[in-house]
Motif scaffolding. Structure first.
Motif, PDB file in Angstrom:
ATOM      1  N   GLY A  40       0.820  -1.212   0.000  1.00  0.00           N
ATOM      2  CA  GLY A  40       0.000   0.000   0.000  1.00  0.00           C
ATOM      3  C   GLY A  40       0.852   1.259   0.000  1.00  0.00           C
ATOM      4  O   GLY A  40       0.565   2.229  -0.713  1.00  0.00           O
ATOM      5  N   HIS A  41       1.911   1.231   0.793  1.00  0.00           N
ATOM      6  CA  HIS A  41       2.826   2.372   0.839  1.00  0.00           C
ATOM      7  C   HIS A  41       3.497   2.573  -0.521  1.00  0.00           C
ATOM      8  O   HIS A  41       3.560   3.703  -1.024  1.00  0.00           O
ATOM      9  CB  HIS A  41       3.884   2.156   1.928  1.00  0.00           C
ATOM     10  N   LEU A  42       3.980   1.487  -1.117  1.00  0.00           N
ATOM     11  CA  LEU A  42       4.604   1.600  -2.439  1.00  0.00           C
ATOM     12  C   LEU A  42       3.627   2.164  -3.461  1.00  0.00           C
ATOM     13  O   LEU A  42       3.993   2.992  -4.296  1.00  0.00           O
ATOM     14  CB  LEU A  42       5.125   0.240  -2.905  1.00  0.00           C
ATOM     15  N   ARG A  43       2.368   1.717  -3.380  1.00  0.00           N
ATOM     16  CA  ARG A  43       1.351   2.229  -4.301  1.00  0.00           C
ATOM     17  C   ARG A  43       1.138   3.731  -4.107  1.00  0.00           C
ATOM     18  O   ARG A  43       1.098   4.491  -5.073  1.00  0.00           O
ATOM     19  CB  ARG A  43       0.032   1.482  -4.104  1.00  0.00           C
ATOM     20  N   ARG A  44       1.028   4.149  -2.850  1.00  0.00           N
ATOM     21  CA  ARG A  44       0.775   5.569  -2.576  1.00  0.00           C
ATOM     22  C   ARG A  44       1.910   6.466  -3.057  1.00  0.00           C
ATOM     23  O   ARG A  44       1.656   7.572  -3.552  1.00  0.00           O
ATOM     24  CB  ARG A  44       0.542   5.800  -1.081  1.00  0.00           C
TER      25      ARG A  44
END
Length: 78
Positions: free
Chosen positions: A32-36
């Protein structure tokens, strides 16, 4: 064993490894962090060509990781 079959098996093993690495709550949090910070990030209208290319490279890598994780999960990686 043919080269194509060997590549497929190696690719399946790699996808399973990614699925194991990113499974569970911590893995979902990291993805999720990588996506954001990559895929969901928008470049400013005045960003340079180099900045845009850098962001697109990051997006590509994040999408590749997510694709391997998903493929590994579909393959029944434990």
């Amino acid at each position: 064993m043919s080269d194509a079959h060997s590549f497929s098996a190696e690719s399946d093993d790699l996808a399973a490894a990614f699925a194991r690495c990113f499974r569970g709550g911590d893995g979902e949090r990291v993805l999720g962090h990588l996506r954001r910070i990559t895929i969901d990030r928008r470049a400013a209208p005045d960003c340079s060509d180099a900045e845009l290319r850098h962001l697109e490279g990051q997006r590509h890598l994040a999408a590749y990781i997510a694709q391997l994780v998903a493929r590994g999960q579909l393959g029944g990686a434990s």
